[in-house]
Enzyme design. Structure first.
Site, PDB file in Angstrom:
ATOM      1  N   LYS A   5       1.115   4.126  -2.903  1.00 43.11           N
ATOM      2  CA  LYS A   5       0.757   5.519  -2.630  1.00 43.11           C
ATOM      3  C   LYS A   5       1.923   6.467  -2.913  1.00 43.11           C
ATOM      4  CE  LYS A   5      -3.547   5.091  -1.420  1.00 43.11           C
ATOM      5  NZ  LYS A   5      -4.584   5.561  -2.362  1.00 43.11           N
ATOM      6  N   TYR A  60       0.830  -1.211   0.000  1.00 46.30           N
ATOM      7  CA  TYR A  60       0.000   0.000   0.000  1.00 46.30           C
ATOM      8  C   TYR A  60       0.864   1.261   0.000  1.00 46.30           C
ATOM      9  CZ  TYR A  60      -3.653   3.226   1.685  1.00 46.30           C
ATOM     10  OH  TYR A  60      -4.535   4.279   1.841  1.00 46.30           O
TER      11      TYR A  60
END
Length: 293
Positions: free
Chosen positions: A175, A171
């Site tokens: 990002k 993640y």
């Protein structure tokens, strides 16, 4: 009169949470909205047309214009259909809010390939795929003498920018990549009249409530009449501002939570050491630690 009258928006992952708040606010400001949501669970499994349809029903009941789209943004052809749905339904595209996301948290030692690929696919590839097809449309419009003062708002996170979170290598990497993608796209698309900015929101969503060690913080009760600093609706006004035709900002990344907005900056050279010739290992051992203070 709304600040987004006559503008057409796509919001991905708009069936719930932050995306839903974005779609409702953009519509209330006059934008026609494609509400995209596959309708899967937190991990991206499954599909359900219900959440996107419910948001469309809310918008139309309030007098706005919206259509639902259930395509998967991590699929290149699916992302093309998301963009095409805006053009087909409303005659153009002016705003893209890339928001869709999933979680498959695991520590690196136990992270498997499927967990990595799924998160990178929805977040980073999903942003890139929608951006690609939207950029191709805007390029064609500009070449045909119909440039659109378009705006893209991408979604990064505290994880991957200013607050690395253990268990979120996939993640966080996605990002961080989205923040970099934003800056590259801002440079490329400016020639077509398109601005690309990014937000790193902190709010209460299905994903943050499911994040180990964080769920209790986001689930804390707010005193009656108090300000809910984690409400998803706190994020959307910045998105609506960045989506406006006359907004001057391009290539920026903002952290936003509650009533606070911070400008984020990427990698910078804080200190430098210099040698007159090739480095020797003993020199590096003596001088490199000083770079880190």
């Amino acid at each position: 009169m709304g600040t987004l009258d006559n503008r057409v928006a796509v919001v991905t992952g708009a069936g719930r949470g932050i995306g839903r708040a974005h779609a409702l606010l953009l519509a209330s400001e006059g934008a026609s909205v494609v509400v995209n949501d596959l309708g899967g669970d937190n991990t991206g499994e499954g599909a359900d047309a219900g959440p996107a349809q419910e948001v469309v029903a809310e918008i139309t009941a309030a007098g706005g214009r919206a259509v639902a789209n259930g395509d998967d943004v991590s699929d290149w052809a699916g992302a093309a259909r998301v963009v095409r749905s805006a053009v087909d339904a409303f005659g153009g595209l002016d705003i893209v809010v890339n928001n869709a996301g999933i979680l498959r948290d695991a520590f690196l030692a136990s992270l498997d390939e499927r967990q990595w690929d799924a998160v990178i696919g929805v977040h980073l590839k999903g942003h890139a795929a929608v951006l690609h097809h939207a950029a191709a449309y805007w390029k064609a419009e500009a070449k045909a003498g119909r440039p659109r003062a378009a705006s893209v708002i991408n979604t990064a996170s505290a994880s991957g920018t200013f607050m690395p979170n253990a268990g979120q290598a996939n993640y966080g990497a996605a990002k961080a990549g989205i923040a970099a993608l934003t800056q590259v796209a801002a440079v490329e698309l400016e020639r077509y009249g398109v601005r690309v900015n990014c937000i790193a929101p902190v709010a209460r969503t299905r994903l943050t409530l499911a994040t180990p060690g964080m769920g209790a913080i986001f689930a804390a009760e707010v005193p009656e009449g108090g300000f809910d600093g984690f409400a998803p609706e706190n994020i959307s006004p910045l998105v609506a501002y960045l989506a406006q035709e006359k907004c001057p900002l391009n290539g920026q990344v903002f952290a936003v939570q509650g009533g606070a907005i911070s400008l984020l900056k990427g990698w910078t050279a804080e200190a430098t050491i210099q040698a007159d010739g090739p480095w020797r290992l003993d020199d590096l051992a003596e001088r490199v630690p000083g770079l880190a203070g």
